[in-house]
Design an enzyme around this catalytic site. Structure first.
Site, PDB file in Angstrom:
ATOM      1  N   ASP A  25       0.843  -1.197   0.000  1.00 60.36           N
ATOM      2  CA  ASP A  25       0.000   0.000   0.000  1.00 60.36           C
ATOM      3  C   ASP A  25       0.882   1.252   0.000  1.00 60.36           C
ATOM      4  O   ASP A  25       2.063   1.196   0.356  1.00 60.36           O
ATOM      5  CB  ASP A  25      -0.896  -0.038   1.246  1.00 60.36           C
ATOM      6  CG  ASP A  25      -1.817   1.154   1.353  1.00 60.36           C
ATOM      7  OD1 ASP A  25      -2.288   1.639   0.309  1.00 60.36           O
ATOM      8  OD2 ASP A  25      -2.070   1.599   2.493  1.00 60.36           O
ATOM      9  N   ASP A  27      -0.434   5.003   0.987  1.00 58.81           N
ATOM     10  CA  ASP A  27      -0.732   5.993   2.022  1.00 58.81           C
ATOM     11  C   ASP A  27      -0.507   5.420   3.421  1.00 58.81           C
ATOM     12  O   ASP A  27      -1.130   4.430   3.808  1.00 58.81           O
ATOM     13  CB  ASP A  27      -2.171   6.483   1.883  1.00 58.81           C
ATOM     14  CG  ASP A  27      -2.431   7.112   0.528  1.00 58.81           C
ATOM     15  OD1 ASP A  27      -1.475   7.581  -0.099  1.00 58.81           O
ATOM     16  OD2 ASP A  27      -3.601   7.131   0.092  1.00 58.81           O
ATOM     17  N   ASP A 156      -2.200  -0.558   5.934  1.00 56.59           N
ATOM     18  CA  ASP A 156      -2.554  -0.053   7.255  1.00 56.59           C
ATOM     19  C   ASP A 156      -4.048  -0.097   7.522  1.00 56.59           C
ATOM     20  O   ASP A 156      -4.477   0.109   8.668  1.00 56.59           O
ATOM     21  CB  ASP A 156      -2.054   1.390   7.434  1.00 56.59           C
ATOM     22  CG  ASP A 156      -2.791   2.356   6.508  1.00 56.59           C
ATOM     23  OD1 ASP A 156      -2.784   2.094   5.284  1.00 56.59           O
ATOM     24  OD2 ASP A 156      -3.345   3.355   6.991  1.00 56.59           O
TER      25      ASP A 156
END
Length: 220
Positions: A25, A27, A156
């Protein structure tokens, strides 16, 4: 690089006949998204209070906000260039390079902010700037990560859901809004290798067990 992870990659390749695919990922995993958000919010809306980066209680950006605060949040996220201006998370770029050096097929897998017209192109600009054009070519931008094939997803987000049954194992990149959840996790890019080594070895063992249970038919 410690020998444990490259050895796990070699065992995986021997069992599967291909390199392991690790989806990463962007961000808050590669990019310091929240720092960028807080700085932009204070620049555009100095009269509105906002918590320091790292103190947000919920993954939901709009939870508990007034109407004015929700509108301000949307304005910040819709600003052209927002997703290109983030700084890298400490150790993230080196970790990606180490994965590639060990023989891992690394792809970035990130979701777009659909109301921001430049989000997708900004993210690709960020990848090209910090990781080069080859990694920009290997970047997947999608709202549904369950449809993306891979062995591991590092993310996250507390729960990564979608329309498909994912093939990958989720490794959570620890933040305050996901630390209460069970399952494998990385607390920072300094400890990723043991976690990924364990998951790759588990997948290797499953592949080897499947081969024993379903041997190739004899030609005789």
């Amino acid at each position: 690089m410690p020998r444990e992870f490259p050895a796990a990659v070699r065992r995986f390749i021997q069992a599967h006949g291909r390199a392991p695919v690790v989806l990463v990922d962007m961000d808050e995993v590669l990019c310091r998204w929240e720092e960028q958000f807080v700085a932009s919010h204070r620049r555009l809306f100095p009269h509105l209070l906002i918590a320091e980066a790292g103190q947000r209680e919920s993954f939901d950006l709009f939870a508990g906000l007034t109407t004015e605060e929700q509108q301000a949040t949307a304005t910040v996220l819709d600003e052209p260039g927002f997703f290109a201006g983030m700084l890298p998370v400490k150790g993230a770029l080196a970790a990606v390079e180490e994965m590639l050096a060990a023989g891992v097929d690394v792809a970035l897998c990130t979701s777009p902010w659909l109301s921001n017209a430049t989000c997708a192109s900004d993210k690709l600009r960020w990848v090209q700037r910090y990781l080069g054009p080859a990694m920009a070519e290997a970047t997947v931008i999608t709202r549904d990560k369950t449809r993306v094939r891979g062995d591991v997803l590092i993310d996250d987000k507390p729960f990564v859901t979608g329309q498909a049954q994912p093939e990958w194992d989720l490794v959570r990149f620890t933040y305050h809004y996901n630390r209460h959840l069970p399952g494998p996790r990385i607390d920072g890019w300094s400890d990723w290798q043991p976690v990924l080594s364990k998951i790759l070895d588990m997948r290797t063992q499953r592949a080897e067990a499947a081969q024993i249970e379903s041997p190739l038919p004899s030609l005789s």
